[in-house]
Write a protein that holds these residues in place. Structure first.
Motif, PDB file in Angstrom:
ATOM      1  N   ASN A 123       0.864  -1.184   0.000  1.00 30.32           N
ATOM      2  CA  ASN A 123       0.000   0.000   0.000  1.00 30.32           C
ATOM      3  C   ASN A 123       0.896   1.227   0.000  1.00 30.32           C
ATOM      4  N   LEU A 124       0.394   2.302  -0.597  1.00 33.77           N
ATOM      5  CA  LEU A 124       1.129   3.561  -0.669  1.00 33.77           C
ATOM      6  C   LEU A 124       0.266   4.667  -0.073  1.00 33.77           C
ATOM      7  N   ILE A 125       0.819   5.386   0.909  1.00 37.29           N
ATOM      8  CA  ILE A 125       0.103   6.474   1.582  1.00 37.29           C
ATOM      9  C   ILE A 125       0.870   7.764   1.346  1.00 37.29           C
ATOM     10  N   LEU A 126       0.186   8.753   0.792  1.00 33.02           N
ATOM     11  CA  LEU A 126       0.788  10.046   0.461  1.00 33.02           C
ATOM     12  C   LEU A 126       0.084  11.111   1.277  1.00 33.02           C
ATOM     13  N   GLY A 127       0.772  11.681   2.262  1.00 24.98           N
ATOM     14  CA  GLY A 127       0.157  12.648   3.158  1.00 24.98           C
ATOM     15  C   GLY A 127       0.646  14.064   2.914  1.00 24.98           C
ATOM     16  N   GLY A 128      -0.223  15.042   3.139  1.00 25.80           N
ATOM     17  CA  GLY A 128       0.159  16.440   3.024  1.00 25.80           C
ATOM     18  C   GLY A 128       0.323  16.914   1.600  1.00 25.80           C
ATOM     19  N   VAL A 129      -0.269  16.206   0.643  1.00 20.95           N
ATOM     20  CA  VAL A 129      -0.182  16.584  -0.773  1.00 20.95           C
ATOM     21  C   VAL A 129      -1.548  16.417  -1.426  1.00 20.95           C
ATOM     22  N   GLY A 130      -1.655  16.992  -2.619  1.00 20.89           N
ATOM     23  CA  GLY A 130      -2.875  16.871  -3.409  1.00 20.89           C
ATOM     24  C   GLY A 130      -2.560  17.193  -4.858  1.00 20.89           C
ATOM     25  N   GLY A 131      -3.540  17.761  -5.540  1.00 19.32           N
ATOM     26  CA  GLY A 131      -3.395  18.010  -6.962  1.00 19.32           C
ATOM     27  C   GLY A 131      -2.256  18.933  -7.340  1.00 19.32           C
ATOM     28  N   ARG A 132      -1.832  19.791  -6.439  1.00 20.76           N
ATOM     29  CA  ARG A 132      -0.743  20.719  -6.772  1.00 20.76           C
ATOM     30  C   ARG A 132       0.590  20.002  -6.967  1.00 20.76           C
ATOM     31  N   LEU A 133       0.682  18.756  -6.525  1.00 21.63           N
ATOM     32  CA  LEU A 133       1.900  17.987  -6.758  1.00 21.63           C
ATOM     33  C   LEU A 133       2.138  17.779  -8.252  1.00 21.63           C
ATOM     34  N   LEU A 134       1.068  17.848  -9.034  1.00 23.94           N
ATOM     35  CA  LEU A 134       1.166  17.610 -10.473  1.00 23.94           C
ATOM     36  C   LEU A 134       1.440  18.879 -11.267  1.00 23.94           C
ATOM     37  N   GLU A 135       1.417  20.033 -10.613  1.00 23.36           N
ATOM     38  CA  GLU A 135       1.639  21.292 -11.323  1.00 23.36           C
ATOM     39  C   GLU A 135       3.099  21.422 -11.748  1.00 23.36           C
ATOM     40  N   PRO A 136       3.351  22.144 -12.849  1.00 24.41           N
ATOM     41  CA  PRO A 136       4.736  22.345 -13.290  1.00 24.41           C
ATOM     42  C   PRO A 136       5.569  22.993 -12.192  1.00 24.41           C
ATOM     43  N   SER A 137       6.811  22.576 -12.101  1.00 23.00           N
ATOM     44  CA  SER A 137       7.692  23.116 -11.066  1.00 23.00           C
ATOM     45  C   SER A 137       7.993  24.583 -11.334  1.00 23.00           C
ATOM     46  N   THR A 138       8.238  25.315 -10.260  1.00 26.20           N
ATOM     47  CA  THR A 138       8.585  26.732 -10.353  1.00 26.20           C
ATOM     48  C   THR A 138       9.944  26.926  -9.687  1.00 26.20           C
ATOM     49  N   ASP A 139      10.223  28.136  -9.270  1.00 24.96           N
ATOM     50  CA  ASP A 139      11.496  28.391  -8.585  1.00 24.96           C
ATOM     51  C   ASP A 139      11.348  28.272  -7.070  1.00 24.96           C
ATOM     52  N   ARG A 140      10.367  27.449  -6.625  1.00 25.01           N
ATOM     53  CA  ARG A 140      10.133  27.324  -5.190  1.00 25.01           C
ATOM     54  C   ARG A 140      11.367  26.808  -4.456  1.00 25.01           C
ATOM     55  N   GLY A 141      12.162  25.966  -5.141  1.00 24.05           N
ATOM     56  CA  GLY A 141      13.362  25.439  -4.502  1.00 24.05           C
ATOM     57  C   GLY A 141      14.338  26.530  -4.136  1.00 24.05           C
ATOM     58  N   ALA A 179      19.186  23.668   2.299  1.00 25.66           N
ATOM     59  CA  ALA A 179      19.202  24.529   1.113  1.00 25.66           C
ATOM     60  C   ALA A 179      19.674  23.752  -0.108  1.00 25.66           C
ATOM     61  N   ALA A 180      20.706  22.907   0.071  1.00 26.18           N
ATOM     62  CA  ALA A 180      21.167  22.069  -1.037  1.00 26.18           C
ATOM     63  C   ALA A 180      20.083  21.075  -1.443  1.00 26.18           C
ATOM     64  N   PHE A 181      19.373  20.546  -0.463  1.00 28.96           N
ATOM     65  CA  PHE A 181      18.325  19.561  -0.717  1.00 28.96           C
ATOM     66  C   PHE A 181      17.276  20.117  -1.686  1.00 28.96           C
ATOM     67  N   VAL A 182      16.774  21.304  -1.414  1.00 27.50           N
ATOM     68  CA  VAL A 182      15.682  21.841  -2.226  1.00 27.50           C
ATOM     69  C   VAL A 182      16.151  22.361  -3.581  1.00 27.50           C
ATOM     70  N   GLN A 183      17.467  22.457  -3.777  1.00 30.23           N
ATOM     71  CA  GLN A 183      17.985  22.903  -5.065  1.00 30.23           C
ATOM     72  C   GLN A 183      18.324  21.738  -6.004  1.00 30.23           C
ATOM     73  N   ALA A 184      18.057  20.510  -5.577  1.00 24.88           N
ATOM     74  CA  ALA A 184      18.297  19.353  -6.441  1.00 24.88           C
ATOM     75  C   ALA A 184      17.428  19.459  -7.695  1.00 24.88           C
ATOM     76  N   GLN A 185      17.992  19.082  -8.834  1.00 24.92           N
ATOM     77  CA  GLN A 185      17.276  19.124 -10.102  1.00 24.92           C
ATOM     78  C   GLN A 185      16.620  17.762 -10.359  1.00 24.92           C
ATOM     79  N   ASN A 186      15.303  17.781 -10.504  1.00 18.84           N
ATOM     80  CA  ASN A 186      14.552  16.554 -10.751  1.00 18.84           C
ATOM     81  C   ASN A 186      13.623  16.730 -11.946  1.00 18.84           C
ATOM     82  N   PRO A 187      13.423  15.694 -12.735  1.00 20.52           N
ATOM     83  CA  PRO A 187      12.422  15.775 -13.795  1.00 20.52           C
ATOM     84  C   PRO A 187      11.026  15.792 -13.193  1.00 20.52           C
ATOM     85  N   PRO A 188      10.011  16.190 -13.955  1.00 16.15           N
ATOM     86  CA  PRO A 188       8.635  16.118 -13.439  1.00 16.15           C
ATOM     87  C   PRO A 188       8.280  14.687 -13.050  1.00 16.15           C
TER      88      PRO A 188
END
Length: 264
Positions: A123-141, A179-188
């Motif tokens: 089973n897979l449980i995803l907490g604290g997320v919703g549809g915005r997880l699918l939105e294109p990435s921005t410069d939030r990192g 700070a390094a963690f959130v600057q990692a480059q990941n594909p969608p």
């Protein structure tokens, strides 16, 4: 402190807690950003709740967090490496298959692990997320990195960023590693791969969690997805809340047709 070393040489801390007697099932827990296994799962009552249900509980400090190694190159924090850490811990402990529960940032690690090895998770449980997880990435990192590195937290004007900075300081986390963690480059996230996942998936978030979006919007991606919004909860209050625990356990028990029927 229990620890192990990943195939790429990173030492990670973890807890492995078994109930008295034989465990009926095993769950692997992946905490959120700027948190750790103790704050995210022990203090909020999840360890005890799972133990009372005779479940073996494995909690991992993800790299850069808690008692695990602190790394300062964003390339060390790709989603595939984080997912590889979770799978390596399972191998280290001889766990062939388990339930997987990620919260907030931990959901991305959990999703990637499920995509890489779908046969390893019941089973897979995803907490604290919703549809915005699918939105294109921005410069939030980069914005979050700036918040982590700010000399004076009072200069952080966005309430959400300021709350994460305060949380990191309260936990004594290494803000340069974060700070390094959130600057990692990941594909969608690979929606086609998500749509092919064979296990039941619960997506759960507080109704007041503006950063998550509607859990049902994300749950619809999965063949066996279920989305639940928790009344009265925001991003931080949802994880320790009794409604979250009730929803997760109803899901694991296969009883999640209407999680709030008769409760209000």
């Amino acid at each position: 402190m229990a620890s192990f070393t990943t195939p790429d040489g990173v030492t990670l801390a973890y807890d492995d807690i078994a109930p008295a007697g034989e465990a009926e099932r095993t769950v692997l827990l992946l905490h959120g950003f700027a948190s750790n296994r103790s704050e995210g799962w022990r203090r909020t009552g999840w360890y005890g709740a799972f133990e009372r249900r005779r479940m073996r509980v494995i909690g991992l400090d993800q790299r850069g967090h808690g008692e695990s190694a602190k790394l300062y190159d964003p390339a060390d924090y790709t989603r595939e490496k984080l997912a590889g850490d979770a799978l390596a811990l399972m191998d280290h402990l001889g766990v062939r298959r388990c339930d997987l529960f990620g919260y907030s940032m931990g959901t991305r690690t959990a999703l990637q692990a499920a995509i890489l090895a779908p046969d390893r998770f019941s089973n897979l449980i995803l907490g604290g997320v919703g549809g915005r997880l699918l939105e294109p990435s921005t410069d939030r990192g980069s914005i979050m990195a700036d918040a982590m590195l700010a000399e004076d937290p009072a200069t952080i004007t966005h309430p959400f960023l300021r709350s994460f900075r305060q949380f990191a300081d309260e936990q004594g986390e290494d803000r340069r590693a974060l700070a390094a963690f959130v600057q990692a480059q990941n594909p969608p996230l690979d929606e086609a791969a998500m749509a092919a996942l064979p296990m039941p998936v619960l997506v759960v978030a507080g109704q007041r969690d503006e950063g998550a979006g509607d859990p049902e919007d994300l749950a619809r991606v999965f063949p066996l997805g279920k989305g639940v919004s928790l009344p009265g909860c925001d991003h931080f209050s949802a994880i320790p809340h009794g409604l979250t625990k009730a929803t997760v356990f109803d899901f694991l028990d296969g009883l999640l047709d209407d999680p709030f029927e008769g409760r209000f």
